[in-house]
Design a protein around this motif. Sequence first.
Motif, short mmCIF file in Angstrom:
data_model
loop_
_atom_site.label_atom_id
_atom_site.label_comp_id
_atom_site.label_asym_id
_atom_site.label_seq_id
_atom_site.Cartn_x
_atom_site.Cartn_y
_atom_site.Cartn_z
N VAL A 9 0.88 -1.35 0.13
CA VAL A 9 0.01 -0.09 -0.06
C VAL A 9 0.90 1.09 0.04
CG1 VAL A 9 -1.59 1.43 1.27
CG2 VAL A 9 -1.94 -1.08 0.90
N SER A 10 1.81 1.17 0.85
CA SER A 10 2.67 2.60 0.94
C SER A 10 3.59 2.59 -0.36
CB SER A 10 3.78 2.38 2.12
OG SER A 10 2.93 1.88 3.25
N VAL A 59 3.37 5.95 -2.96
CA VAL A 59 4.34 6.90 -2.98
C VAL A 59 4.61 6.74 -4.71
CG1 VAL A 59 6.71 6.95 -3.23
CG2 VAL A 59 5.65 6.26 -1.18
N ILE A 60 4.65 5.70 -5.42
CA ILE A 60 4.65 5.70 -6.81
C ILE A 60 3.51 6.76 -7.39
CG2 ILE A 60 4.82 4.36 -9.13
CD1 ILE A 60 5.81 2.11 -7.15
N VAL A 78 -6.52 3.49 -3.40
CA VAL A 78 -7.28 4.29 -4.02
C VAL A 78 -7.28 5.80 -3.45
CG1 VAL A 78 -9.52 4.98 -5.27
CG2 VAL A 78 -8.65 2.75 -5.53
N PRO A 79 -7.73 6.11 -2.16
CA PRO A 79 -7.75 7.18 -1.50
C PRO A 79 -6.34 7.92 -1.33
CG PRO A 79 -8.75 5.75 -0.16
CD PRO A 79 -8.00 5.01 -1.16
N GLN A 80 -5.02 7.01 -1.64
CA GLN A 80 -3.91 7.72 -1.46
C GLN A 80 -3.31 7.92 -2.85
OE1 GLN A 80 -1.95 7.42 2.09
NE2 GLN A 80 -2.68 5.71 2.75
N GLY A 82 7.81 11.97 -1.62
CA GLY A 82 7.66 10.56 -1.35
C GLY A 82 7.84 10.06 0.07
N ILE A 83 8.74 10.79 0.74
CA ILE A 83 8.95 10.60 2.24
C ILE A 83 7.50 10.71 3.00
CG2 ILE A 83 10.11 11.20 4.22
CD1 ILE A 83 12.42 11.96 2.41
N ILE A 84 7.07 11.94 2.63
CA ILE A 84 5.91 12.35 3.44
C ILE A 84 4.70 11.03 3.22
CG2 ILE A 84 4.11 14.02 3.61
CD1 ILE A 84 6.22 16.13 3.49
N THR A 85 4.61 10.89 2.00
CA THR A 85 3.45 9.87 1.48
C THR A 85 3.78 8.64 2.30
OG1 THR A 85 3.48 11.28 -0.70
CG2 THR A 85 2.35 8.98 -0.55
#
Lengths: 306, 304
Positions: free
Chosen positions: B107-108, B112-113, B174-176, B228-231
């Motif tokens: 998921v993470s 990020v991508i 989806v929400p991310q 990317g890091i924050i996500t």
Amino acid sequence: MATTLDEATIAREANRRIRRSNNITGWAFAGPSVIIVLGLSFIPMIWAAYLSLTDSNLVSPGHFIGFANYTALAKDPLLRQAFTNTLLLAVMYLPIGLAAGLGVAILLNQKIRIIGFYRTCFLVPFVASAAAEGILFGFIFDPDFGIVNAGLQAVGLPRQGFLQDPSQALAVLAIVYFWTQFGFNIVIYLAALQDIPQEVMEAASIDGAGRWARFWHVTVPTIRPVTIFLLVWGLIDVFQFFDLVYTTTSGGPLNSTLTLVYYIWELAFNFFTAGYGAAVAYVLFFTSLIVTVAALAYGRRRRVTP
Amino acid sequence: MTGGQTLQAAPEVDPALHRARIEEAERRMHRSGWRRRLPQRGHLVLLPLSIIVVLPFVWMILTSFMTDTEINSIPPPLWPHHLYTGGYSTVLANSDFPYWFLNSLIVSGAAVIAQLVLCSLAGYAFARIQFRGSTVMLILLLATALIPFQLTVIPTFVIFHDIGLINTLGALIVPQLTSALGIYLMYSFFQSFPRELEEAGRIDGCSRLQVFWKIVLPLARPALAALGIITFIYAWNDLFWPLIAITSSHTFTVQVGLATFHGEFITHWSAIMAGTTLTTVPVLLVFLVGQRRFVQAITGAVKG
């Protein structure tokens, strides 16, 4: 002047083409994001407004019942408790959280060595997950096996109930929450302090201002916008307090740590009173909206009249 | 008050007094400069404070290597007698933790991508391309920051339930896929980005997408790293939505799994702390590697 007319037409045609290609590329680039973000916020927001007027049980749409949910929530003692608890958290955490953040930021701003080490240490609790931190502090403050009670006993103080004591649980959560947010306040304040030009401080010094005078009359007014940002941010964050409660007290003991979001979650996904939950969510939304707008308006007013 | 009065007032200041004031101020600045060369007193507060702040994590790691008997003894030892790894083997062998960990990574990683692609595209469009409706859309996007997720979560659950996404990792991804914060982060980065390079690319006959892909993105690496890091941190740490959207243990994320594990293994603190350590380590590693970008991003977002 047929040639100039032609040139004008050509120019207009070219402009039109550029604009059209801009519209196409612009929407191609931004479209997916716009559809996802707006689709997942405004549509559910309107839907929630409708749900709040029904007796939906989450799986079936339910019947339209007008404003019955809203009249019911005005008399709901649990909602009042959740509201009070959330406000108490804000009152316990915000003033100390901001003051301590500013204090440490001032210390870090004095060209201090190993500033990177300190910043890392202070930010670690902000970065780790609130769920894991809730479990960790449930252990640290455990009345039987916790290290805090072991320490209290070692120095001859009585053992405490902490998260299992209705009169202490919310305060313990405020302390844990302070610990998780501390680093964020420090980093934001530090960035603001580093932006104050050295000349301003020197000028104040020439005018005879000592350390305290410089702090109250230069530092504090200069960073006021940041203080207001942190205040608004902190309030919004406290209004969404959930993870720590879920992994420590589940709203207990005796509802002493029931927060607004925890109550909404219980209503919608545990008791399946989704319509009523949506109504409570709307109360939360309007409250945080009013608080945000009021704080921003206050900030703007103060900036105009120095 | 007229300007004339202030002009007249100026010569009244005694030059000697004025000079004395400057000297006094210089002495004061000098004194603080002299103080600065002493061992810095700030450390007296900062050092103990920073240790207290990280101490809970140290305790977490230490107890994850203790046996339950050690932890339950009163008072507990401050150091494990020997490296006990039973807690870790309980977590890894007697629970679905490996699934949870893998699900969280999926998921993470997907978040990020997706955000790197979608947020930078949208941020670039809003900063650089004048298209119909761009201003209105940008304002609407930023306004969504005022809508708490708790308000939209109930209908979101119903929608995702109706399209069959509930209890799948898709419900979490989806929400991310994109975020208003990410778009704003990239938007403000591209606004402060020099136009000349892109114009050179355009003159050389590159399309918008080519310019974006070949010229803009390579130069946007600092902003992309921050995003990317924050996500990753946000996606890895999320508890509220996965708790609602996922019901079967094999599809849990680490946070939901850990909370459930905590409930099932009450007082098996060794195993619980092992799980908590394993849950915390990935996000701390990402933070330690990308700390500078992370701090820049959160402070930049506030100033912007």
